[in-house]
Structure formats: structure tokens, C-alpha cells
Scaffold this motif. Structure first.
Motif, PDB file in Angstrom:
ATOM      1  N   ASN A   1       8.028  21.318   0.720  1.00 25.99           N
ATOM      2  CA  ASN A   1       7.863  22.133  -0.475  1.00 25.99           C
ATOM      3  C   ASN A   1       6.911  23.273  -0.147  1.00 25.99           C
ATOM      4  O   ASN A   1       5.738  23.037   0.130  1.00 25.99           O
ATOM      5  N   ASP A   2       7.395  24.505  -0.144  1.00 25.64           N
ATOM      6  CA  ASP A   2       6.573  25.698   0.136  1.00 25.64           C
ATOM      7  C   ASP A   2       5.792  25.588   1.438  1.00 25.64           C
ATOM      8  O   ASP A   2       4.596  25.878   1.493  1.00 25.64           O
ATOM      9  N   GLY A   3       6.443  25.167   2.517  1.00 27.11           N
ATOM     10  CA  GLY A   3       5.788  25.093   3.822  1.00 27.11           C
ATOM     11  C   GLY A   3       4.877  23.906   3.996  1.00 27.11           C
ATOM     12  O   GLY A   3       4.215  23.773   5.016  1.00 27.11           O
ATOM     13  N   GLN A   4       4.810  23.046   3.020  1.00 26.60           N
ATOM     14  CA  GLN A   4       3.997  21.834   3.099  1.00 26.60           C
ATOM     15  C   GLN A   4       4.928  20.624   3.139  1.00 26.60           C
ATOM     16  O   GLN A   4       5.956  20.612   2.472  1.00 26.60           O
TER      17      GLN A   4
ATOM     18  N   VAL B   1       3.708  21.638   7.688  1.00 23.52           N
ATOM     19  CA  VAL B   1       4.887  21.210   8.436  1.00 23.52           C
ATOM     20  C   VAL B   1       4.598  21.122   9.936  1.00 23.52           C
ATOM     21  O   VAL B   1       5.029  20.180  10.598  1.00 23.52           O
ATOM     22  N   GLU B   2       3.858  22.075  10.472  1.00 21.21           N
ATOM     23  CA  GLU B   2       3.617  22.097  11.922  1.00 21.21           C
ATOM     24  C   GLU B   2       2.733  20.949  12.400  1.00 21.21           C
ATOM     25  O   GLU B   2       2.597  20.727  13.603  1.00 21.21           O
ATOM     26  N   GLN B   3       2.111  20.201  11.505  1.00 20.61           N
ATOM     27  CA  GLN B   3       1.253  19.095  11.918  1.00 20.61           C
ATOM     28  C   GLN B   3       1.867  17.714  11.668  1.00 20.61           C
ATOM     29  O   GLN B   3       1.267  16.704  11.995  1.00 20.61           O
ATOM     30  N   VAL B   4       3.074  17.680  11.132  1.00 23.07           N
ATOM     31  CA  VAL B   4       3.717  16.406  10.819  1.00 23.07           C
ATOM     32  C   VAL B   4       3.940  15.572  12.079  1.00 23.07           C
ATOM     33  O   VAL B   4       3.651  14.374  12.099  1.00 23.07           O
ATOM     34  N   ALA B   5       4.441  16.180  13.142  1.00 21.41           N
ATOM     35  CA  ALA B   5       4.716  15.430  14.381  1.00 21.41           C
ATOM     36  C   ALA B   5       3.437  14.815  14.949  1.00 21.41           C
ATOM     37  O   ALA B   5       3.432  13.649  15.367  1.00 21.41           O
ATOM     38  N   ARG B   6       2.347  15.570  14.961  1.00 19.79           N
ATOM     39  CA  ARG B   6       1.080  15.060  15.488  1.00 19.79           C
ATOM     40  C   ARG B   6       0.550  13.904  14.631  1.00 19.79           C
ATOM     41  O   ARG B   6       0.075  12.895  15.146  1.00 19.79           O
ATOM     42  N   PHE B   7       0.660  14.043  13.316  1.00 18.72           N
ATOM     43  CA  PHE B   7       0.206  12.997  12.405  1.00 18.72           C
ATOM     44  C   PHE B   7       1.030  11.720  12.594  1.00 18.72           C
ATOM     45  O   PHE B   7       0.488  10.626  12.707  1.00 18.72           O
TER      46      PHE B   7
ATOM     47  N   ASN C   1       0.844  -1.189   0.000  1.00 18.05           N
ATOM     48  CA  ASN C   1       0.000   0.000   0.000  1.00 18.05           C
ATOM     49  C   ASN C   1       0.880   1.240   0.000  1.00 18.05           C
ATOM     50  O   ASN C   1       1.850   1.306   0.747  1.00 18.05           O
ATOM     51  N   ASP C   2       0.531   2.207  -0.813  1.00 18.11           N
ATOM     52  CA  ASP C   2       1.262   3.469  -0.883  1.00 18.11           C
ATOM     53  C   ASP C   2       0.295   4.619  -0.671  1.00 18.11           C
ATOM     54  O   ASP C   2      -0.816   4.594  -1.193  1.00 18.11           O
ATOM     55  N   ALA C   3       0.746   5.627   0.084  1.00 21.80           N
ATOM     56  CA  ALA C   3      -0.047   6.843   0.258  1.00 21.80           C
ATOM     57  C   ALA C   3       0.882   8.036   0.187  1.00 21.80           C
ATOM     58  O   ALA C   3       2.040   7.963   0.616  1.00 21.80           O
ATOM     59  N   GLU C   4       0.366   9.118  -0.354  1.00 31.72           N
ATOM     60  CA  GLU C   4       1.087  10.385  -0.372  1.00 31.72           C
ATOM     61  C   GLU C   4       0.181  11.408   0.294  1.00 31.72           C
ATOM     62  O   GLU C   4      -0.963  11.586  -0.121  1.00 31.72           O
ATOM     63  N   ILE C   5       0.678  12.048   1.348  1.00 32.25           N
ATOM     64  CA  ILE C   5      -0.122  12.984   2.134  1.00 32.25           C
ATOM     65  C   ILE C   5       0.549  14.346   2.109  1.00 32.25           C
ATOM     66  O   ILE C   5       1.732  14.466   2.439  1.00 32.25           O
ATOM     67  N   LEU C   6      -0.179  15.359   1.730  1.00 34.60           N
ATOM     68  CA  LEU C   6       0.289  16.739   1.760  1.00 34.60           C
ATOM     69  C   LEU C   6      -0.212  17.339   3.065  1.00 34.60           C
ATOM     70  O   LEU C   6      -1.422  17.371   3.309  1.00 34.60           O
ATOM     71  N   ILE C   7       0.697  17.797   3.910  1.00 36.17           N
ATOM     72  CA  ILE C   7       0.324  18.219   5.256  1.00 36.17           C
ATOM     73  C   ILE C   7       1.183  19.413   5.680  1.00 36.17           C
ATOM     74  O   ILE C   7       2.370  19.471   5.333  1.00 36.17           O
TER      75      ILE C   7
END
Length: 86
Positions: free
Chosen positions: A54-57, A26-32, A18-24
Motif C-alpha cells: 500500500n503506497d510503497g509500504q 518494500v525494499e526491506q521486506v526480504a531482509r526482515f 500471537n499476531d503481529a502487523e508490521i508496516l515496512i
């Protein structure tokens, strides 16, 4: 928050890759990431996660070999954690 998730499944009998790509943001990466780790369904031994900014994401790429239902449940629950807590 903008979120984009795409999942591709490659079957290998009852397990699939299974592969997923999530655009999130930066400040929420740790919580995710914490939500993925703390989920009742443990991460499989064949789990990989990489990221790029990339551009704050943050673009997170996740790959695992497990049942699709488990993969989707964990991912959906982790995204729901972000929606509930801002």
C-alpha cells in the motif's frame, strides 16, 4: 523508517496464538523475512505470514502458535536487524 507493531495474545495453556502487523518499506521486506528465518529460535510449525502493498509500504501480518516470549524475541531481533543495516 516508520515501524508499527501490534501484538495480540490468545492463551492456550502455555502456548498462545500471537499476531503481529508490521508496516515496512518494500525494499526491506526480504531482509526482515531473512532475519526471521535465520533467527536462532526456529519458526514454529504453526506459522503464517501474509502481506499487502500500500503506497510503497508492505503490511506484513504474522501469526504463530508458540510461547509469547519466543514470538516477541524473534520479531524484535528481526526489527533490530533493519535498524542496524540501512
Amino acid at each position: 523508517m516508520e515501524r508499527g507493531v501490534s501484538v495480540q495474545l490468545y492463551r492456550d495453556e502455555q502456548l498462545g496464538v500471537n499476531d503481529a502487523e508490521i508496516l515496512i518499506p518494500v525494499e526491506q521486506v526480504a531482509r526482515f523475512t531473512r532475519a526471521l528465518i535465520e533467527h536462532p529460535l526456529l519458526l514454529p510449525t504453526s506459522y503464517a505470514q501474509s502481506s499487502q502493498v500500500n503506497d510503497g509500504q508492505h503490511i506484513l501480518r504474522i501469526a504463530s502458535k508458540e510461547a509469547l516470549a519466543d514470538f516477541v524475541e524473534r520479531l524484535t531481533d528481526a526489527l533490530d536487524v533493519l535498524a542496524r543495516t540501512k
